[in-house]
Design a protein around this motif. Structure first.
Motif, PDB file in Angstrom:
ATOM      1  N   ASP A 120       0.774  -1.427  -0.721  1.00  0.00           N
ATOM      2  CA  ASP A 120      -0.340   0.139   0.030  1.00  0.00           C
ATOM      3  C   ASP A 120       0.864   1.195  -0.328  1.00  0.00           C
ATOM      4  N   ALA A 170       1.109  10.740   8.195  1.00  0.00           N
ATOM      5  CA  ALA A 170       0.669  11.092   6.740  1.00  0.00           C
ATOM      6  C   ALA A 170       0.637  11.659   6.450  1.00  0.00           C
ATOM      7  N   PRO A 185      -1.332   5.959   2.747  1.00  0.00           N
ATOM      8  CA  PRO A 185      -2.987   5.063   2.916  1.00  0.00           C
ATOM      9  C   PRO A 185      -3.502   5.099   4.435  1.00  0.00           C
ATOM     10  N   TYR A 186      -2.486   5.159   5.039  1.00  0.00           N
ATOM     11  CA  TYR A 186      -3.818   4.753   6.590  1.00  0.00           C
ATOM     12  C   TYR A 186      -2.530   4.856   7.849  1.00  0.00           C
ATOM     13  N   ASN A 229     -11.345   8.216  10.379  1.00  0.00           N
ATOM     14  CA  ASN A 229     -10.143   9.128  10.140  1.00  0.00           C
ATOM     15  C   ASN A 229      -8.663   8.390   9.724  1.00  0.00           C
ATOM     16  N   ASP A 230      -9.166   7.389   8.755  1.00  0.00           N
ATOM     17  CA  ASP A 230      -7.970   6.986   8.014  1.00  0.00           C
ATOM     18  C   ASP A 230      -6.751   5.827   9.036  1.00  0.00           C
ATOM     19  N   LYS A 261      -5.774   3.138  11.327  1.00  0.00           N
ATOM     20  CA  LYS A 261      -6.500   1.780  11.988  1.00  0.00           C
ATOM     21  C   LYS A 261      -6.102   1.300  13.289  1.00  0.00           C
ATOM     22  N   SER A 298      -0.917  12.055  11.484  1.00  0.00           N
ATOM     23  CA  SER A 298      -0.745  12.689  11.193  1.00  0.00           C
ATOM     24  C   SER A 298      -0.149  13.975   9.930  1.00  0.00           C
TER      25      SER A 298
END
Length: 431
Positions: A376, A398, A404-405, A418-419, A421, A395
């Motif tokens: 990913d 990212a 991607p997450y 909110n992306d 996991k 955040s």
């Protein structure tokens, strides 16, 4: 005791292009047991030789290493007919004999029909010596680690719980709170017992943490003995100093490895070789700092900055002397070291999956505990010891590197929002 490496051994046996296999791993991770068990289940005979005690065989290898002559010698001495494909030849502690390592090349070239496995606890150290010549391209290598948390659940007869965890990891759906609490209890146990097979077996049999730590202490004594046996006297002292400093290194708010913690005035020149020794022996795990989060991440490693984790979380618990009730209590504790222990646990889980360990730190104070590269893209992983998960680091990373997450590992239940996991600590083995 069920181990994941058994599948890798079966794949090796069934590979038509099979080469001699070397199984690397620290002492007491279960190499001898699992290879002998595999041999009994898949072969008519297992011809086992521990090269630490087979002195006559090692002397024989000094004069002859052709596969035909070796097989003839073994048949005569052991009284076992070696049948290609039906007899497993197992050289244990192969680091003792340079010639035994060299012989694997000739088994590959001249006698590929024979099935031969070698194992070594300190093979990386032995091969680092100038005199050793490794048969590059003529052997297959796999690494073996202590039991990960999933294997621990299997040993505790909780295979259904591990399957339930995997299913919720994939679906991102929260488990029932009752099952979530049960899984967290087993995670707390594992932080003490760890993954050394002898320690796990003891706990399964006795449910005594005291007995577990007696076994772990014995393993540490073996490590110390190896430091004296496989290093010079001066280097051995430095290795022990680096090893003993690991709890203090992890107790710092910034747990980057600092040589001055080992010894005032310490430098990479003084202690670099000792850290390398611990890493080659499988006693510690090295997590390298990344300068950037671009692909491929390994190209952006800052080789001068790293963290050191213990190869087994149970050994860290013993070595740090943290009170066991602190780990067993479900009540949140304001303790920096517990956060570092959670990181160590995740590092062990990732290493067992064959993941190279990297972390990232911005120019300010933002830090990502682990950075993964998968299909990913580049995925940041943050580890929290409890339920409180507020952090800007995920955040920030990212957004800067277009992840991607992100993954946040904590005591919280599964979820995706909110992306990010959300992965409970007990599910780190699923990543």
């Amino acid at each position: 005791m069920k181990r994941k490496i058994s599948k890798a051994l079966a794949d090796w046996k069934n590979n038509p292009k099979r080469m001699p296999l070397i199984v690397n791993g620290a002492r007491q991770v279960g190499k001898t047991y699992i290879i002998n068990q595999f041999g009994r289940e898949h072969y008519s005979d297992v011809l086992y030789l521990n090269l630490e005690i087979e002195e006559q065989f090692c002397l024989f290898l000094e004069t002859e290493i052709s596969p035909r002559k070796i097989v003839q010698y073994l048949e005569a001495v052991k009284g076992i007919k070696v049948v290609a494909g039906s007899t497993l030849i197992f050289f244990d502690e192969i680091q003792v004999s340079e010639r035994a390592i060299t012989s694997l090349k000739y088994f590959c070239e001249d006698a590929p029909e024979h099935h031969i496995i070698a194992a070594g606890s300190l093979l990386g150290i032995a091969l680092n010596r100038d005199k050793y010549s490794f048969p590059v391209g003529k052997v297959q290598q796999i690494n073996m680690f202590p039991l990960d948390f999933e294997e621990y659940l299997w040993a505790m007869d909780r295979a259904l719980l591990s399957k339930e965890i995997e299913e919720h990891f994939v679906s991102n759906e929260a488990m029932s709170e009752a099952l979530h609490a049960v899984a967290l209890d087993y995670y707390r146990q594992y932080m003490i017992v760890g993954g050394m097979p002898a320690a796990v077996t003891s706990f399964v049999d006795t449910q005594s943490f005291h007995d577990v730590q007696l076994i772990q202490n014995g393993i540490i004594q073996q490590y110390i003995a190896d430091m004296s046996k496989y290093a010079t006297a001066a280097t051995s002292v430095k290795i022990r100093a680096c090893y003993n400093s690991i709890p203090a290194q992890l107790a710092k708010e910034n747990n980057k490895f600092q040589y001055k913690i080992v010894q005032r005035g310490g430098t990479a020149t003084i202690f670099g070789e000792s850290i390398e020794w611990l890493q080659f022996a499988g006693i510690v795990l090295k997590c390298q700092k990344l300068e950037h989060g671009f692909i491929p991440v390994s190209a952006y490693a800052d080789l001068s900055n790293f963290k050191l984790y213990m190869g087994d979380i149970g050994m860290l618990t013993l070595h740090s002397r943290i009170p066991l009730q602190v780990l067993l209590s479900p009540v949140e504790a304001d303790n920096i070291f517990l956060g570092s222990m959670a990181e160590n646990y995740v590092a062990q889980a990732l290493a067992a999956k064959g993941v190279d360990l990297f972390y990232w730190q911005s120019e300010g104070k933002a830090e990502i505990d682990f950075v993964l590269q998968n299909d990913d893209g580049v995925v940041p992983v943050e580890v929290k010891k409890g339920y409180l998960n507020r952090s800007r680091s995920l955040s920030l990373f990212a957004k800067r590197y277009h992840s991607p997450y992100a993954i946040r590992i904590s005591k919280k239940n599964f979820g995706f929002e909110n992306d990010v996991k959300s992965v409970p600590l007990y599910a780190a083995f699923c990543i």
